[in-house]
Scaffold this active site. Structure first.
Site, PDB file in Angstrom:
ATOM      1  N   LYS A  68       0.858  -1.196   0.000  1.00  0.00           N
ATOM      2  CA  LYS A  68       0.000   0.000   0.000  1.00  0.00           C
ATOM      3  C   LYS A  68       0.887   1.238   0.000  1.00  0.00           C
ATOM      4  CE  LYS A  68      -3.955   1.813   2.676  1.00  0.00           C
ATOM      5  NZ  LYS A  68      -4.878   1.540   3.797  1.00  0.00           N
ATOM      6  N   SER A 143      -9.584   1.705   2.850  1.00  0.00           N
ATOM      7  CA  SER A 143      -8.749   2.464   1.944  1.00  0.00           C
ATOM      8  C   SER A 143      -7.711   1.585   1.231  1.00  0.00           C
ATOM      9  CB  SER A 143      -8.032   3.579   2.716  1.00  0.00           C
ATOM     10  OG  SER A 143      -7.233   3.023   3.745  1.00  0.00           O
ATOM     11  N   SER A 167     -10.060  -0.558   7.034  1.00  0.00           N
ATOM     12  CA  SER A 167      -9.481  -0.420   5.695  1.00  0.00           C
ATOM     13  C   SER A 167      -8.793  -1.642   5.117  1.00  0.00           C
ATOM     14  CB  SER A 167      -8.488   0.731   5.682  1.00  0.00           C
ATOM     15  OG  SER A 167      -9.175   1.923   5.492  1.00  0.00           O
TER      16      SER A 167
HETATM   17  N1  GLN Z   1     -13.552   4.136   6.293  1.00  0.00           N
HETATM   18  C1  GLN Z   1     -12.696   4.572   7.369  1.00  0.00           C
HETATM   19  C2  GLN Z   1     -12.329   6.027   7.147  1.00  0.00           C
HETATM   20  O1  GLN Z   1     -12.771   6.576   6.200  1.00  0.00           O
HETATM   21  C3  GLN Z   1     -11.544   3.647   7.462  1.00  0.00           C
HETATM   22  C4  GLN Z   1     -10.220   4.161   7.148  1.00  0.00           C
HETATM   23  C5  GLN Z   1      -9.086   3.231   7.495  1.00  0.00           C
HETATM   24  O2  GLN Z   1      -9.239   2.206   8.127  1.00  0.00           O
HETATM   25  N2  GLN Z   1      -7.879   3.660   7.135  1.00  0.00           N
HETATM   26  O3  GLN Z   1     -11.649   6.637   7.917  1.00  0.00           O
END
Ligand code: GLN
Length: 490
Positions: A68, A143, A167
């Protein structure tokens, strides 16, 4: 047959027996990356010059993998999918990357993500929308969207992700693969771009539980560069997945699984919950005791707001160093304030800016008690509720999200638009981050022709137990190592 769609041990044996070379695997993975890029837009960088390495005893040696783009990778562009770091090349490796490199793993690409990990749609990367390989009109969730798309498409057996709210575990569900975040601090976060430090975990996306265990066994360990990391050398995750069933009792939460608790039930939600209950029957067949428990709905309805307040507050503080002075492109202006303003105004997407507004607001002195401190208190209540469950149960099992991948059309993040009960179902994985609990999503079949997932979350430091139960459940189902193969004619 492509070895890239096999599990790690199979690939390792093929390498040892010289049925395939590391160089061949790397070249094939790069070719596949290009096809997946065309179809899903899953990468920020494809490392065309990546080469195979000598294979040794380490299971990961010579095998390609993806990273990532919020992990610092030495001499390789690391943007966090943000325009603010569009040309940032770190001079060091994140500890997790170093550990993998030492084991002979070969990084072949950097995967696209929601900007700095903020978002659950895969639509905010500076390189454009990331698409779901099973249906390119749908999202991968976020994400870690690019990592999920690539692993699901058979580019390699695993890719790294990070998980602050869900995410790793949500994109895994939407792409029909496994997503595992271990207990908080098991993997050092040194070199991971910080978003919300108290919630953040490194982790991995794979196509089976055994592979997730193998990779995290290598990534984990105490690191002097991250004071929240701890010594897990007595934990052997891979071995734990190979033992007979260690779990005895699991539970699920009525308020999140009972169809009568939701308004305007769609066919997708109905099928999704039916799937989930069917899998609970499989758990019983495995010999687990499965019980329904009830959790205060008001508390569940608060979880999404708690997450917004805490994560935005921490993000506002953590990302304040992105000024274009130390890192990133210099902004224009007559003095440093104008330069910073120019850099941040042009660099961040509207979603991030909205989050900074929320974060700054809740951190203001006059608002702290009402928002930030209250959010911390409710976080504690939620964590305590889960800890209470863990006194009796080895894991909490829940469906991931409200169904399969959502359509990209009309996906703009609108906080508070969804019904409260549905939102709790969509966002409950965040409790795993509030408590630092180990948590894994595994595929749970298909709804409307698209993959859906089931999540298992255990108490802190119970990763071996968690992975053991998950791998037994996975073996009971038919979705282990499933691949949405890419073809040349996308
Ligand atoms: N959907 C969550 C957010 O928008 C998760 C983000 C994450 O786990 N990095 O913050």
């Amino acid at each position: 047959m492509s070895y890239l769609t096999s599990d790690i041990e199979t690939i390792h044996e093929a390498l040892l027996e010289k049925k395939v070379t590391s160089d061949e695997l790397v070249r094939e993975s790069l070719e596949k990356s290009k096809i997946v890029q065309e179809k899903c837009n899953a990468f920020v960088t494809i490392l065309e010059d990546a080469k195979g390495v000598e294979v040794n005893d380490s299971l990961l040696s010579g095998i390609p993998y993806g990273v990532k783009d919020n992990y610092s990778t030495k001499n390789v562009l690391s943007t966090g999918s943000s325009n603010t770091l569009v040309d940032y090349v770190p001079f060091f490796d994140a500890t997790a990357i170093k550990n993998l490199k030492d084991a002979g793993a070969v990084m072949v690409n950097k995967t696209a993500m929601d900007e700095f990990g903020m978002g659950g749609t895969g639509t905010t990367a500076h390189t454009g929308i990331i698409r779901n390989p099973w249906d390119t009109t749908r999202m991968c969730a976020g994400s870690s969207s690019g990592s999920a798309a690539a692993v699901a498409s058979g580019v390699y057996p695993y890719a790294l992700g990070s998980d602050t709210g869900d995410s790793i575990r949500k994109p895994a569900a939407y792409c029909g693969i496994v997503g595992y975040k271990p207990t908080y601090g098991m993997i050092s976060r040194y070199g991971l771009f910080p978003f919300a430090s108290s919630l953040e975990h490194c982790g991995v996306l794979t196509r089976c539980v055994h592979d997730a265990a193998i990779v995290v066994d290598v990534m984990k360990g105490k690191d002097n560069q991250d004071m929240t990391s701890w010594d897990s050398s007595n934990m052997h995750l891979k071995e734990a997945t190979e033992k007979e069933l260690l779990g005895k009792k699991v539970c699920y939460i009525k308020e999140l699984c009972d169809i009568t608790n939701f308004p305007n039930v769609t066919d997708e939600l109905k099928e999704h919950l039916e799937n989930f209950h069917h899998t609970l029957d499989l758990c019983k067949e495995m010999g687990l005791i499965v019980e329904e428990v009830s959790v205060d709905q008001t508390l569940l309805n608060a979880l999404a707001s708690v997450y917004v307040v805490i994560s935005c507050a921490e993000a506002t503080s953590n990302l304040s160093n992105l000024t274009g002075i130390i890192f990133g492109k210099r902004g224009k202006g007559k003095n440093w304030e104008e330069m910073m303003m120019d850099h941040r105004t042009k660099g961040f997407s509207p979603l991030i800016k909205r989050r900074f507004v929320i974060g700054s607001y809740v951190l203001q002195k006059e608002n702290q008690e009402r928002y930030f401190k209250n959010a911390q208190r409710v976080r504690r209540l939620l964590v305590d509720t889960w800890k209470e469950l863990y006194k009796e149960y080895d894991a909490v099992l829940l469906p991931v999200g409200i169904g399969p991948a959502k359509p990209l059309e009309g996906s703009k993040e609108v906080i508070g638009k969804m019904d409260e009960h549905l939102q709790a179902l969509d966002e409950h994985l965040q409790i795993g981050n509030f408590g630092g609990f180990p948590s894994i999503t595994i595929p749970n079949g298909f709804v409307n022709g698209l993959p859906v997932g089931i999540n298992l979350t255990s108490n802190c430091y119970q990763d071996e137990l968690l992975l053991n139960i998950a791998s037994h459940l996975e073996a009971k189902m038919n979705y282990k190592n499933q691949v949405c193969e890419v073809s040349k004619n996308v």
